[in-house]
Design a protein around this motif. Sequence first.
Motif, PDB file in Angstrom:
ATOM      1  N   THR A   1      16.729 -26.068 -29.702  1.00  0.00           N
ATOM      2  CA  THR A   1      16.109 -27.269 -30.259  1.00  0.00           C
ATOM      3  C   THR A   1      16.977 -28.514 -30.099  1.00  0.00           C
ATOM      4  O   THR A   1      16.516 -29.617 -30.387  1.00  0.00           O
ATOM      5  N   ALA A   2      18.222 -28.354 -29.649  1.00  0.00           N
ATOM      6  CA  ALA A   2      19.057 -29.523 -29.362  1.00  0.00           C
ATOM      7  C   ALA A   2      18.808 -30.029 -27.943  1.00  0.00           C
ATOM      8  O   ALA A   2      18.606 -31.221 -27.721  1.00  0.00           O
TER       9      ALA A   2
ATOM     10  N   THR B   1      13.400 -26.250 -37.600  1.00  0.00           N
ATOM     11  CA  THR B   1      12.460 -26.252 -36.484  1.00  0.00           C
ATOM     12  C   THR B   1      12.226 -27.684 -36.006  1.00  0.00           C
ATOM     13  O   THR B   1      12.891 -28.616 -36.450  1.00  0.00           O
ATOM     14  N   ILE B   2      11.297 -27.828 -35.098  1.00  0.00           N
ATOM     15  CA  ILE B   2      10.869 -29.145 -34.626  1.00  0.00           C
ATOM     16  C   ILE B   2       9.466 -29.414 -35.157  1.00  0.00           C
ATOM     17  O   ILE B   2       8.564 -28.576 -35.003  1.00  0.00           O
ATOM     18  N   GLY B   3       9.295 -30.563 -35.801  1.00  0.00           N
ATOM     19  CA  GLY B   3       7.959 -30.941 -36.250  1.00  0.00           C
ATOM     20  C   GLY B   3       7.085 -31.282 -35.051  1.00  0.00           C
ATOM     21  O   GLY B   3       6.000 -30.750 -34.871  1.00  0.00           O
ATOM     22  N   TRP B   4       7.584 -32.188 -34.217  1.00  0.00           N
ATOM     23  CA  TRP B   4       6.918 -32.584 -32.978  1.00  0.00           C
ATOM     24  C   TRP B   4       7.867 -33.483 -32.201  1.00  0.00           C
ATOM     25  O   TRP B   4       8.886 -33.939 -32.727  1.00  0.00           O
ATOM     26  N   THR B   5       7.551 -33.727 -30.967  1.00  0.00           N
ATOM     27  CA  THR B   5       8.219 -34.774 -30.202  1.00  0.00           C
ATOM     28  C   THR B   5       7.158 -35.697 -29.633  1.00  0.00           C
ATOM     29  O   THR B   5       6.093 -35.254 -29.203  1.00  0.00           O
ATOM     30  N   ASP B   6       7.443 -36.979 -29.656  1.00  0.00           N
ATOM     31  CA  ASP B   6       6.516 -37.966 -29.113  1.00  0.00           C
ATOM     32  C   ASP B   6       7.322 -39.151 -28.598  1.00  0.00           C
ATOM     33  O   ASP B   6       8.541 -39.054 -28.423  1.00  0.00           O
TER      34      ASP B   6
END
Length: 487
Positions: A191-192, A286-291
């Motif tokens: 996740t990095a 975790t990751i919520g989202w990427t935008d």
Amino acid sequence: MSALRVLAIDQGTTNTKALVVAGDGSVLARAAAPLVTQYPQSGWAEQSAEALWASVQQVIAQALQAAPGPVDAIAIANQRETLVLWDAVTHQPLCPAMIWQCRRTAEDCAALAATGIGPVVEAATGLGLNPLFPASKLAWALRNIPAVAAARDSGRLRAGTVDAWLLWNLTGGAVHATDHSNAARTLLFDTASLSFSPELAAIFAVPMACLPQPLPSDSLFGVTAAGVTALPAGVSIHAMMGDSHAALYGHGVRTPGAVKATYGTGSSLMTLTPARVTSRHGLSGTIGWTDRQGTAYALEGNITVSAQAAAFMAKLLGLTDARALSDLAQTVPDAGGVSFVPALAGLGAPHWNDAARGTLTGMSHATGPAHLARAALDAIAHQIADVFEAMQADIGHPLAALSADGGASGNDFLMQLQADLIGRPVQVAALEEVGAMGVAAMAMAALGHRLPLAAPKPPFHPVLRPAERDRQRRAWAHAVAQAALPG
């Protein structure tokens, strides 16, 4: 921009839904198709990958029939951690989809943990070694299903979560990709660096070549192929997110400070964090989202059996459905000392005990069906409270309220129980399909439009006295401890 139209697909565990959403936030059409889960052995949980895709084709056709006209983009929210394996040449699944509830790899995960590799995996992924996540399922399939191993050896194996499977089919096999929120739930994704890790893949003996390309959640993932659905060719697929992440986005959360709970077959509590986090209290980073704004990191707690507990108890009591169970539960003032721990597929966050099994405790000659019904609803709210309290401990300060969505959030009695057990207001989304609306909002943002989101319903405020709340929480903790005992 109200003429803008997005077709949002929410592919869940018990059903697949579709909404046609206009740019002003109105829902022009709804469609739904049910799904069946098979439990061929104790701890196993599977769905037909063909049925998942067929349900999507069905709801697309129904939604477009109800709201004919052009669609500017498709958005996909999906059940997470479910693994689909297919042949890149025939486009056919190689085995049933092992869904997120499947615990067949519990011993494999325990054996890996015994090697001491767990902290290395968690440092990269934010996740603990658990059969919930697809990596161990993929390793199991490669060892135990000859067709999967043969496809790997011939270079034809494709592996992915449900979003990747749907994208493959929508594009006629032209695109094998996933979004960062779904990739972050595989135990194979760093996740990095926002990439699948060769080191993690080696731990699970997973070939990197079969994995999808990870992309930001608001990417242009591809376009529809001709003849695969009721949509014409060339419609863009412009957003994909795991359903829990999409729900958080659908609540309008864009910065840290708010927490939501999705009440589905299982439940997910999620809150955004300022940076990558490692939980100290049984949750997952975790990751919520990427935008276009960057990467939104999150903290999450996953409950394996949540609203499904009500359906399970309704079946045991010979009732028609969960609504009948709720009606029965409201005929008694409390559960009469009974606790039901729905560890039907082990216990998820924050306990993470795969050996735990469902238990009923505290019964006496005075116990009746209504007390069992009430205990089932109490169990849903207690499990949410467990994660809520762990989340507060991780972030180091109290959470002001809980935002709720999902089918069971429409049960006012349950929402009042929830407010009472966390001692905080519960705000229920005005729209049941908040995940579909969230991913629609993501797609519209990618198209340069801000989708207005409806305000929540009036909140449920706690009325239970703190001393009684503490007593009930202690009784629940005692019941969980008994459920966690070895059989």
